[in-house]
Design a protein around this motif. Sequence first.
Motif, PDB file in Angstrom:
ATOM      1  N   ALA A  26       0.823  -1.212   0.000  1.00  0.00           N
ATOM      2  CA  ALA A  26       0.000   0.000   0.000  1.00  0.00           C
ATOM      3  C   ALA A  26       0.853   1.256   0.000  1.00  0.00           C
ATOM      4  O   ALA A  26       0.432   2.309  -0.489  1.00  0.00           O
ATOM      5  N   GLU A  29       2.357   3.432  -3.415  1.00  0.00           N
ATOM      6  CA  GLU A  29       1.720   4.556  -4.099  1.00  0.00           C
ATOM      7  C   GLU A  29       2.290   5.858  -3.527  1.00  0.00           C
ATOM      8  O   GLU A  29       2.246   6.088  -2.321  1.00  0.00           O
ATOM      9  N   THR A  31       1.590   9.151  -3.316  1.00  0.00           N
ATOM     10  CA  THR A  31       0.783  10.060  -2.498  1.00  0.00           C
ATOM     11  C   THR A  31       0.471   9.431  -1.146  1.00  0.00           C
ATOM     12  O   THR A  31       0.537  10.087  -0.099  1.00  0.00           O
ATOM     13  N   ARG A  32       0.143   8.153  -1.167  1.00  0.00           N
ATOM     14  CA  ARG A  32      -0.176   7.454   0.079  1.00  0.00           C
ATOM     15  C   ARG A  32       1.036   7.408   1.002  1.00  0.00           C
ATOM     16  O   ARG A  32       0.927   7.582   2.218  1.00  0.00           O
ATOM     17  N   LYS A  33       2.189   7.184   0.424  1.00  0.00           N
ATOM     18  CA  LYS A  33       3.417   7.141   1.216  1.00  0.00           C
ATOM     19  C   LYS A  33       3.689   8.506   1.843  1.00  0.00           C
ATOM     20  O   LYS A  33       4.071   8.601   3.021  1.00  0.00           O
ATOM     21  N   TYR A  36       1.328   9.001   4.727  1.00  0.00           N
ATOM     22  CA  TYR A  36       1.734   8.178   5.876  1.00  0.00           C
ATOM     23  C   TYR A  36       2.890   8.838   6.619  1.00  0.00           C
ATOM     24  O   TYR A  36       2.875   8.976   7.852  1.00  0.00           O
ATOM     25  N   THR A  61      -8.970  13.363  -2.090  1.00  0.00           N
ATOM     26  CA  THR A  61      -7.809  12.504  -2.350  1.00  0.00           C
ATOM     27  C   THR A  61      -7.137  12.097  -1.040  1.00  0.00           C
ATOM     28  O   THR A  61      -6.803  10.917  -0.836  1.00  0.00           O
ATOM     29  N   HIS A  65      -6.796   8.093   0.536  1.00  0.00           N
ATOM     30  CA  HIS A  65      -5.541   7.423   0.869  1.00  0.00           C
ATOM     31  C   HIS A  65      -5.392   7.199   2.369  1.00  0.00           C
ATOM     32  O   HIS A  65      -4.847   6.166   2.802  1.00  0.00           O
ATOM     33  N   LEU A  66      -5.859   8.125   3.183  1.00  0.00           N
ATOM     34  CA  LEU A  66      -5.792   7.931   4.631  1.00  0.00           C
ATOM     35  C   LEU A  66      -6.648   6.742   5.050  1.00  0.00           C
ATOM     36  O   LEU A  66      -6.233   5.938   5.904  1.00  0.00           O
ATOM     37  N   ARG A  68      -7.384   4.187   3.182  1.00  0.00           N
ATOM     38  CA  ARG A  68      -6.699   2.969   2.715  1.00  0.00           C
ATOM     39  C   ARG A  68      -5.599   2.567   3.704  1.00  0.00           C
ATOM     40  O   ARG A  68      -5.435   1.386   4.027  1.00  0.00           O
ATOM     41  N   LEU A  69      -4.850   3.540   4.205  1.00  0.00           N
ATOM     42  CA  LEU A  69      -3.814   3.248   5.197  1.00  0.00           C
ATOM     43  C   LEU A  69      -4.423   2.705   6.484  1.00  0.00           C
ATOM     44  O   LEU A  69      -3.846   1.812   7.129  1.00  0.00           O
TER      45      LEU A  69
END
Length: 232
Positions: A26, A29, A31-33, A36, A61, A65-66, A68-69
């Motif tokens: 996860a 990606e 943006t997700r990283k 985090y 957005t 992503h938050l 998903r984390l």
Amino acid sequence: MAMGFTLVFVDQPKEAQDAAVSAVAALDEPTRKRLYEHVVRRPGPVSRDEAAAALGLARQTAAFHLDRLADESLLDVVYERRSGRAGPGAGRPAKLYRRSATQVYVSLPERHYEIAGRLLAQAVDESEATGEPARTVLHRRAQELGDRLGKQDGPGVVDLLERYGFEPRREGDAIVLVNCPFHTLAREHTETVCGMNLHLLRGVLEGMGETRLEACLAPDPGRCCVRLEPTA
């Protein structure tokens, strides 16, 4: 790179390894990283609006992503009122994100160094308290742990060893263990770690009530030092 989580895997089977792989994937990606890393660097929980503003993202957005984390257990969700007021008219609590206490570890080939670390620490502590030789305590503790694992309901011996990373393969009536979950430690402290492993697997067989096999030391390059042979 400050990823903000500790790579540790505690006595967990393949299902947990699969979950760890998904969690790490996860973070692939970008943006997700970034989100985090932003959250884990903050001293307190972070809202969607705060994260979006800090990274120049659309709120939708950032929220995607938050969440998903959080679904991957990399972040925890908490709800707090930021207005400082309570009671009617105080508004709904905000959804906030903070670093999860979940520890994630992915190792290929599979390793379980925390099992060895715990057993070794227990042996040192008990040896200092009782005066019993540390290696004697280590062997007993390892066999007790193996016995507990063996008494778990479910898989046979091959399936259990597969779940804990030994990569068992049948050779006639024997079972060879292609992978050592304690590889680096065994290479540097062979006698201590291989003795621990031998007693761990003896405990597994005892816990399962498996009398057709016995654990024997049989060092072979590229394999675990223990082999399960038909009982003499």
